[in-house]
Design an enzyme around this catalytic site. Structure first.
Site, PDB file in Angstrom:
ATOM      1  N   SER A 185       0.803  -1.224   0.000  1.00 44.38           N
ATOM      2  CA  SER A 185       0.000   0.000   0.000  1.00 44.38           C
ATOM      3  C   SER A 185       0.833   1.271   0.000  1.00 44.38           C
ATOM      4  O   SER A 185       0.403   2.278  -0.526  1.00 44.38           O
ATOM      5  CB  SER A 185      -0.974  -0.004   1.179  1.00 44.38           C
ATOM      6  OG  SER A 185      -0.295  -0.297   2.381  1.00 44.38           O
ATOM      7  N   HIS A 213      -5.039  -3.686  -2.690  1.00 46.49           N
ATOM      8  CA  HIS A 213      -4.705  -2.649  -3.682  1.00 46.49           C
ATOM      9  C   HIS A 213      -4.580  -3.215  -5.079  1.00 46.49           C
ATOM     10  O   HIS A 213      -4.029  -2.558  -5.963  1.00 46.49           O
ATOM     11  CB  HIS A 213      -3.410  -1.933  -3.294  1.00 46.49           C
ATOM     12  CG  HIS A 213      -3.581  -1.074  -2.098  1.00 46.49           C
ATOM     13  ND1 HIS A 213      -4.174   0.167  -2.149  1.00 46.49           N
ATOM     14  CD2 HIS A 213      -3.290  -1.306  -0.802  1.00 46.49           C
ATOM     15  CE1 HIS A 213      -4.216   0.674  -0.930  1.00 46.49           C
ATOM     16  NE2 HIS A 213      -3.691  -0.194  -0.089  1.00 46.49           N
ATOM     17  N   LYS A 243     -11.859  -0.378  -2.109  1.00 47.54           N
ATOM     18  CA  LYS A 243     -10.893   0.422  -2.873  1.00 47.54           C
ATOM     19  C   LYS A 243     -11.345   0.492  -4.330  1.00 47.54           C
ATOM     20  O   LYS A 243     -12.274   1.221  -4.626  1.00 47.54           O
ATOM     21  CB  LYS A 243      -9.499  -0.141  -2.635  1.00 47.54           C
ATOM     22  CG  LYS A 243      -9.089   0.214  -1.194  1.00 47.54           C
ATOM     23  CD  LYS A 243      -7.826  -0.374  -0.675  1.00 47.54           C
ATOM     24  CE  LYS A 243      -7.636   0.143   0.758  1.00 47.54           C
ATOM     25  NZ  LYS A 243      -6.723  -0.658   1.552  1.00 47.54           N
TER      26      LYS A 243
HETATM   27  C1  LIG Z   1      -6.937  -0.930   3.016  1.00 52.83           C
HETATM   28  C2  LIG Z   1      -6.304  -2.229   3.296  1.00 52.83           C
HETATM   29  C3  LIG Z   1      -6.928  -3.176   4.095  1.00 52.83           C
HETATM   30  C4  LIG Z   1      -8.196  -2.876   4.822  1.00 52.83           C
HETATM   31  O1  LIG Z   1      -9.282  -2.899   3.973  1.00 52.83           O
HETATM   32  P1  LIG Z   1     -10.603  -2.082   4.384  1.00 52.83           P
HETATM   33  O2  LIG Z   1     -11.652  -2.668   3.548  1.00 52.83           O
HETATM   34  O3  LIG Z   1     -10.313  -0.662   4.094  1.00 52.83           O
HETATM   35  O4  LIG Z   1     -10.802  -2.302   5.843  1.00 52.83           O
HETATM   36  C5  LIG Z   1      -6.342  -4.412   4.244  1.00 52.83           C
HETATM   37  N1  LIG Z   1      -5.174  -4.703   3.656  1.00 52.83           N
HETATM   38  C6  LIG Z   1      -4.515  -3.799   2.890  1.00 52.83           C
HETATM   39  C7  LIG Z   1      -3.222  -4.182   2.245  1.00 52.83           C
HETATM   40  C8  LIG Z   1      -5.050  -2.534   2.702  1.00 52.83           C
HETATM   41  O5  LIG Z   1      -4.412  -1.633   1.979  1.00 52.83           O
END
Ligand SMILES: *Cc1c(COP(=O)(O)O)cnc(C)c1O
Length: 394
Positions: A185, A213, A243
């Site tokens: 990320s 991501h 996302k």
């Molecule tokens: C954003 C993210 C999460 C969490 O996901 P949400 O649906 O926002 O709770 C988990 N793992 C990674 C690598 C992320 O970037």
């Protein structure tokens, strides 16, 4: 509420501010999109994970509205009690077919999916082997599991393989879970998935990959696991609908037995109220789009490439993007704050990323273009970075 508690918090906040590490919430005045209004100003949004521009897409909103009309706004209970609807089952089936797995289990977020899944699969006496830059929700899942945790240097497949082999050599019976982000990320690179899969196969370890991501950004709207060709080797494929899919909810795709085990034993599934139908319906609508519309991905990747190439040629320290994250490393937290301010003055909303999210000395501006930006938006960002160079002489 006691004054002593408030005093303690205020004093700790003062320390954070002195170290340039204080964070604040900035509310947007318009929905997520390529251009937003914030603090009364029109800005180009460059720090959203809404990569494909679906979070405010009218097709998702229409699907959510229809679901709210039909199913209301709350689900009332956890899935195992009375919070399961046809829509939840439909999304699980669609995601399983999208990922090519037997089954899929839906959580209320990716964060909840990570903590519940890891703690349901390993415990005291087991070992998790984890990339040093894995997401906070993976780290928290490891802690909750009370398994032994061994971290390996970021993306170092050899070190990971050596650790897995050493643990297996010591103990032929313990469970070993190797866990990694697919697209990282904050660095935007892809884990060495083929090598990690090989190490797991050789040593009887389970492989868990977090595609938060990546889901939606590669061929056919899938993630990096399919793009790299290791889908058959991934035991636990985790993704999020929050996302690129522009909605809310996390999921784990895998065997039917794995998913049924998680429905029984993942505490963040068992004890958490299920998603409202509106969020589930929006994810279903997003899947329709990401499976069929390649043009959004193409535009996104064009923007990503142009940003990275252009900023690199202007002398910025850009980490080469593998998906749609363009990290520009600037060094100290103070530098990142200053550059964030100059970008803001030039109409670019991209927030500085500072420790503890990234290691000290590698504070950065993390740029996330969106499929719905146009080339003028990208030019404006490049121009704003040029202005930074002029103003602070970098
Ligand atoms: C954003 C993210 C999460 C969490 O996901 P949400 O649906 O926002 O709770 C988990 N793992 C990674 C690598 C992320 O970037």
């Amino acid at each position: 509420m006691t004054d002593a508690l408030a005093d303690w918090c205020a004093s700790r906040l003062g320390d954070l501010a002195a170290e340039d590490l204080l964070r604040t919430v900035v509310p947007l005045e318009t929905p997520s999109g390529p251009r937003i209004r914030v603090a009364g100003r029109e800005m180009v949004l460059m720090c959203s994970n809404d990569y494909l521009g679906l979070a405010a897409d009218t097709r998702l909103a229409e699907a959510a509205k229809r679901a709210a009309d039909e199913w209301g706004t709350g689900s009332g209970a956890s899935r195992l009690v009375s919070g399961a609807t046809r829509l939840h089952a439909e999304l699980e089936a669609r995601l399983a077919s999208h990922e090519g797995t037997e089954d899929c289990v839906l959580f209320s977020s990716g964060y909840l999916a990570n903590i519940g899944t890891i703690a349901a699969l390993v415990g005291p006496g087991d070992t998790v082997v984890s990339d040093a830059l894995n997401h906070a929700s993976i780290i928290d899942g490891c802690r909750l599991s009370r398994a032994e945790v061994r971290t390996f240097p970021h993306a170092d497949a050899e070190a990971a393989a050596a650790q897995v082999a050493a643990v297996r050599g010591d103990d032929v019976t313990r469970r070993i879970l190797l866990v990694t982000d697919s697209v990282f990320s904050m660095d935007g690179d892809i884990a060495p998935l083929a090598e990690l899969a090989h190490a797991c196969r050789e040593n009887d370890a389970w492989l868990m990959v977090d595609e938060a991501h990546a889901t939606g950004l590669f061929d056919g709207g899938r993630g990096a696991v399919h793009a790299v060709g290791v889908a058959g080797d991934v035991d636990v494929l985790l993704g999020t609908c929050s996302k690129a899919l522009g909605s809310l909810g996390g999921f784990v795709a895998g065997s039917r037995a794995l998913c049924d085990w998680l429905r029984n034993r993942a505490r963040s599934f068992v004890y958490d109220t299920s998603l409202p139908g509106s969020a589930v319906a929006a994810s279903l609508a997003a899947l329709d789009i990401v499976q069929t519309d390649d043009s959004r991905r193409r535009r996104l990747h064009e923007h990503t490439r142009r940003l990275a190439t252009s900023l690199t040629s202007h002398g910025w320290d850009v980490m080469p993007p593998s998906a749609a994250i363009v990290p520009v490393v600037v060094g100290s937290a103070a530098d990142a704050l200053r550059i964030g301010e100059i970008l803001w003055e030039h109409g670019v909303f991209a927030r500085p990323i500072r420790p503890p999210t990234v290691p000290a000395g590698s504070a950065r501006i993390r740029l996330c273009p969106m499929a719905t930006h146009d080339t003028d938006d990208i030019d404006l960002v490049i121009e704003a970075f040029a202005a930074c160079r002029r103003e602070i002489g970098r």
